[in-house]
Design a protein around this motif. Structure first.
Motif, PDB file in Angstrom:
ATOM      1  N   UNK A  89       0.812  -1.214   0.000  1.00  0.00           N
ATOM      2  CA  UNK A  89       0.000   0.000   0.000  1.00  0.00           C
ATOM      3  C   UNK A  89       0.841   1.257   0.000  1.00  0.00           C
ATOM      4  N   UNK A  90       1.937   1.242   0.746  1.00  0.00           N
ATOM      5  CA  UNK A  90       2.844   2.393   0.762  1.00  0.00           C
ATOM      6  C   UNK A  90       3.476   2.604  -0.614  1.00  0.00           C
ATOM      7  N   UNK A  91       3.897   1.522  -1.236  1.00  0.00           N
ATOM      8  CA  UNK A  91       4.444   1.602  -2.592  1.00  0.00           C
ATOM      9  C   UNK A  91       3.381   2.114  -3.563  1.00  0.00           C
ATOM     10  N   UNK A  92       2.163   1.601  -3.420  1.00  0.00           N
ATOM     11  CA  UNK A  92       1.057   2.029  -4.272  1.00  0.00           C
ATOM     12  C   UNK A  92       0.790   3.522  -4.076  1.00  0.00           C
ATOM     13  N   UNK A  93       0.811   3.971  -2.821  1.00  0.00           N
ATOM     14  CA  UNK A  93       0.596   5.384  -2.515  1.00  0.00           C
ATOM     15  C   UNK A  93       1.631   6.256  -3.223  1.00  0.00           C
ATOM     16  N   UNK A 152      -4.416 -10.897  -1.252  1.00  0.00           N
ATOM     17  CA  UNK A 152      -4.812  -9.478  -1.303  1.00  0.00           C
ATOM     18  C   UNK A 152      -3.597  -8.577  -1.530  1.00  0.00           C
ATOM     19  N   UNK A 153      -2.502  -8.704  -0.741  1.00  0.00           N
ATOM     20  CA  UNK A 153      -1.340  -7.867  -1.057  1.00  0.00           C
ATOM     21  C   UNK A 153      -0.731  -8.203  -2.420  1.00  0.00           C
ATOM     22  N   UNK A 154      -0.802  -9.475  -2.803  1.00  0.00           N
ATOM     23  CA  UNK A 154      -0.272  -9.874  -4.115  1.00  0.00           C
ATOM     24  C   UNK A 154      -1.051  -9.241  -5.251  1.00  0.00           C
ATOM     25  N   UNK A 157      -0.292  -5.576  -5.447  1.00  0.00           N
ATOM     26  CA  UNK A 157       1.007  -5.353  -6.083  1.00  0.00           C
ATOM     27  C   UNK A 157       0.891  -5.471  -7.607  1.00  0.00           C
ATOM     28  N   UNK A 158       0.179  -6.487  -8.076  1.00  0.00           N
ATOM     29  CA  UNK A 158      -0.034  -6.650  -9.517  1.00  0.00           C
ATOM     30  C   UNK A 158      -0.851  -5.486 -10.059  1.00  0.00           C
ATOM     31  N   UNK A 159      -1.860  -5.052  -9.296  1.00  0.00           N
ATOM     32  CA  UNK A 159      -2.696  -3.940  -9.721  1.00  0.00           C
ATOM     33  C   UNK A 159      -1.897  -2.655  -9.887  1.00  0.00           C
TER      34      UNK A 159
END
Length: 190
Positions: A89-93, A152-154, A157-159
């Motif tokens: 989530x932090x990476x996504x942010x 869910x985290x996987x 990450x793909x998303x």
């Protein structure tokens, strides 16, 4: 998008590029962009936690279910998928914050008027809908298949990469590269 011609796209891109030259436009605030950037990560973290609860409930089907037992379960092994969701989530942010800054730099009236921006926004909404459906489905089945607690985290990450690929392909297909470069230079000046 089939109703647009090359001329229509070029006119639309000219409108977008010219809107960037307006010195009276408002600069989006950090808080406004951060709130929008945190929606998907927070949703992913919440569903990851729900998945852990679902897994705990299925694991303890024959035993005593209590909040204190769940707390012990969570701190011993249940926190792993939630922590993975926090990291992703932090990476996504961070990644979505940059893209949203580019998007929010274009004035809202121009964004709403632009056919190209409407098209890209529609693509992003469809991709988000697929993502949300997929992680909700995975969360429901964590009680049956315990390994899905890490899905869910996987999937998040793909998303992260899928959404960037979808946007990049459309930006390149529509010839928006020069406009994106101009926005980047403008943001660097700010």
């Amino acid at each position: 998008m089939s109703e647009l011609s090359v001329r229509g796209v070029n006119e639309d891109l000219s409108l977008l590029v010219n809107s960037l030259s307006d010195s009276d436009k408002l600069i989006p605030s950090f808080v406004e962009i951060a709130k929008r950037s945190m929606v998907i990560p927070c949703f992913s973290i919440a569903l990851s936690f729900i998945g852990v609860v679902n897994f705990y409930l299925s694991l303890m089907a024959e035993r005593a279910i209590s909040l204190s037992n769940f707390r012990v379960f969570f701190w011993e092994e249940g926190w792993y998928p939630v922590a993975a969701s926090v990291v992703v989530g932090l990476l996504f942010f961070i990644m979505s914050y940059t893209n949203l800054t580019l998007y929010m730099t274009i004035p809202s009236d121009i964004r709403n008027k632009s056919l190209v921006m409407k098209h890209i926004r529609g693509l992003i909404k469809k991709t988000i809908l697929i993502f949300i459906s997929l992680i909700c489905l995975v969360t429901v089945f964590t009680g049956v298949v315990p390994a899905l607690t890490f899905a869910v985290p996987g999937i998040t990450f793909v998303f992260l990469f899928a959404i960037n690929i979808v946007v990049s392909v459309e930006v390149n297909r529509l010839g928006m590269g020069p406009m994106m470069e101009k926005i980047s230079k403008l943001i660097k000046k700010i």
